[in-house]
Design a protein around this motif. Structure first.
Motif, mmCIF file in Angstrom:
data_model
loop_
_atom_site.group_PDB
_atom_site.id
_atom_site.type_symbol
_atom_site.label_atom_id
_atom_site.label_comp_id
_atom_site.label_asym_id
_atom_site.label_seq_id
_atom_site.Cartn_x
_atom_site.Cartn_y
_atom_site.Cartn_z
ATOM 1 N N GLU A 1 0.828 -1.207 0.000
ATOM 2 C CA GLU A 1 0.000 0.000 0.000
ATOM 3 C C GLU A 1 0.866 1.261 0.000
ATOM 4 O OE1 GLU A 1 -2.504 -0.368 3.374
ATOM 5 O OE2 GLU A 1 -3.845 -1.870 2.468
ATOM 6 N N ALA A 2 1.987 1.232 0.761
ATOM 7 C CA ALA A 2 2.880 2.398 0.788
ATOM 8 C C ALA A 2 3.516 2.632 -0.582
ATOM 9 C CB ALA A 2 3.957 2.195 1.853
ATOM 10 N N GLU A 3 3.917 1.548 -1.245
ATOM 11 C CA GLU A 3 4.508 1.700 -2.575
ATOM 12 C C GLU A 3 3.493 2.250 -3.568
ATOM 13 O OE1 GLU A 3 6.032 -2.101 -3.556
ATOM 14 O OE2 GLU A 3 7.847 -1.906 -2.325
ATOM 15 N N GLN A 4 2.261 1.754 -3.475
ATOM 16 C CA GLN A 4 1.228 2.284 -4.366
ATOM 17 C C GLN A 4 0.989 3.766 -4.107
ATOM 18 O OE1 GLN A 4 -2.238 -0.156 -3.845
ATOM 19 N NE2 GLN A 4 -1.339 -1.962 -4.841
ATOM 20 N N GLU A 5 0.930 4.144 -2.827
ATOM 21 C CA GLU A 5 0.717 5.550 -2.490
ATOM 22 C C GLU A 5 1.902 6.402 -2.954
ATOM 23 O OE1 GLU A 5 -1.390 8.790 -0.925
ATOM 24 O OE2 GLU A 5 -1.972 6.727 -1.403
ATOM 25 N N HIS A 6 3.126 5.877 -2.785
ATOM 26 C CA HIS A 6 4.318 6.613 -3.227
ATOM 27 C C HIS A 6 4.305 6.808 -4.741
ATOM 28 C CE1 HIS A 6 8.566 6.863 -4.567
ATOM 29 N NE2 HIS A 6 8.671 7.705 -3.521
ATOM 30 N N SER A 7 3.943 5.742 -5.454
ATOM 31 C CA SER A 7 3.891 5.856 -6.917
ATOM 32 C C SER A 7 2.839 6.871 -7.338
ATOM 33 C CB SER A 7 3.582 4.488 -7.526
ATOM 34 O OG SER A 7 4.592 3.549 -7.184
ATOM 35 N N ARG A 8 1.694 6.849 -6.667
ATOM 36 C CA ARG A 8 0.642 7.796 -7.025
ATOM 37 C C ARG A 8 1.076 9.234 -6.754
ATOM 38 N NH1 ARG A 8 -3.213 10.622 -4.718
ATOM 39 N NH2 ARG A 8 -2.611 9.912 -2.627
ATOM 40 N N VAL A 9 1.713 9.453 -5.589
ATOM 41 C CA VAL A 9 2.156 10.807 -5.242
ATOM 42 C C VAL A 9 3.246 11.280 -6.198
ATOM 43 C CG1 VAL A 9 3.292 12.175 -3.452
ATOM 44 C CG2 VAL A 9 1.483 10.564 -2.828
ATOM 45 N N MET A 10 4.196 10.398 -6.532
ATOM 46 C CA MET A 10 5.268 10.778 -7.449
ATOM 47 C C MET A 10 4.720 11.107 -8.831
ATOM 48 S SD MET A 10 8.027 10.903 -5.759
ATOM 49 C CE MET A 10 9.168 11.052 -7.126
ATOM 50 N N ALA A 11 3.746 10.307 -9.275
ATOM 51 C CA ALA A 11 3.157 10.595 -10.582
ATOM 52 C C ALA A 11 2.448 11.940 -10.564
ATOM 53 C CB ALA A 11 2.181 9.475 -10.958
#
Length: 204
Positions: free
Chosen positions: A149-159
């Motif tokens: 979940e943290a990786e998904q959130e990080h990817s979303r924020v970075m995008a």
């Protein structure tokens, strides 16, 4: 004088009076109805008592006709009983001494207790290991879930940040282009004004 029957009472007619007031005919009829009911009840009771009396007389006659004196019954003579034989006392067996309780050595009891304690210890250790493994497995699953979940959130924020940075860079380029064009226009405008002033200035 014959007794009145219910039919006589029902069919009885009273002559109305001509010169003086007589009895009320409705009241007389009601009274006659009550008399009829009373006579019916008394007649039924009389017939019932008559039947009971006849039945009692019939039973008395039957008892008197069939009564006979019973013949005396001979009493049986008591039989002579044989004399009882002398009872011979049998010798009583000697009491057997109770078996002494077998004493269990203390070493055997101690070994049993140690064996039981070791077995309980092994069971507790095994159960603890199983519970520990289950807890660790659940923790790993939960940790993997949190990391994913943290990786998904990080990817979303970075995008999202990359998208916003691209928009800002385009804005900056647009502002730079606007500034260059504005400077060029202002410079050309000022140069034209200066040229006009120089041309209109009087010569000495």
């Amino acid at each position: 004088m014959a007794l009145l029957t219910t039919d006589d009472i029902v069919n009885k007619k009273f002559q109305p009076t001509k010169f003086r007031e007589g009895y009320d005919q409705d009241e007389v009829d009601d009274f006659l109805d009550e008399v009829v009911n009373t006579l019916d009840t008394l007649t039924k009771e009389r017939d019932n008592l008559k039947e009971q009396l006849e039945e009692a007389n019939r039973k008395i006659a039957e008892l008197e006709a069939g009564g006979a004196v019973a013949a005396p019954v001979e009493q049986p003579q008591p039989e002579s009983q044989p004399e009882p034989e002398p009872v011979v006392e049998e010798p009583q067996p000697e009491p057997v001494a109770a078996a002494a309780p077998v004493e269990v050595p203390e070493s055997t009891s101690a070994v049993s207790m140690l064996t039981m304690a070791q077995r309980l210890h092994d069971e507790y250790v095994q159960n603890g290991q199983q519970e520990g493994e289950e807890i660790i497995a659940k923790a790993r699953v939960e940790a993997d879930k949190i990391v994913a979940e943290a990786e998904q959130e990080h990817s979303r924020v970075m995008a999202q940040l990359e998208q916003e940075r691209g928009m800002l860079e385009r804005k900056i380029e647009e502002l730079k282009t606007f500034e260059s064009e504005y400077r060029a226009k202002m410079s050309s405008f000022l140069e034209g004004i200066l040229s006009d002033l120089a041309a209109s200035a009087p010569t000495e």
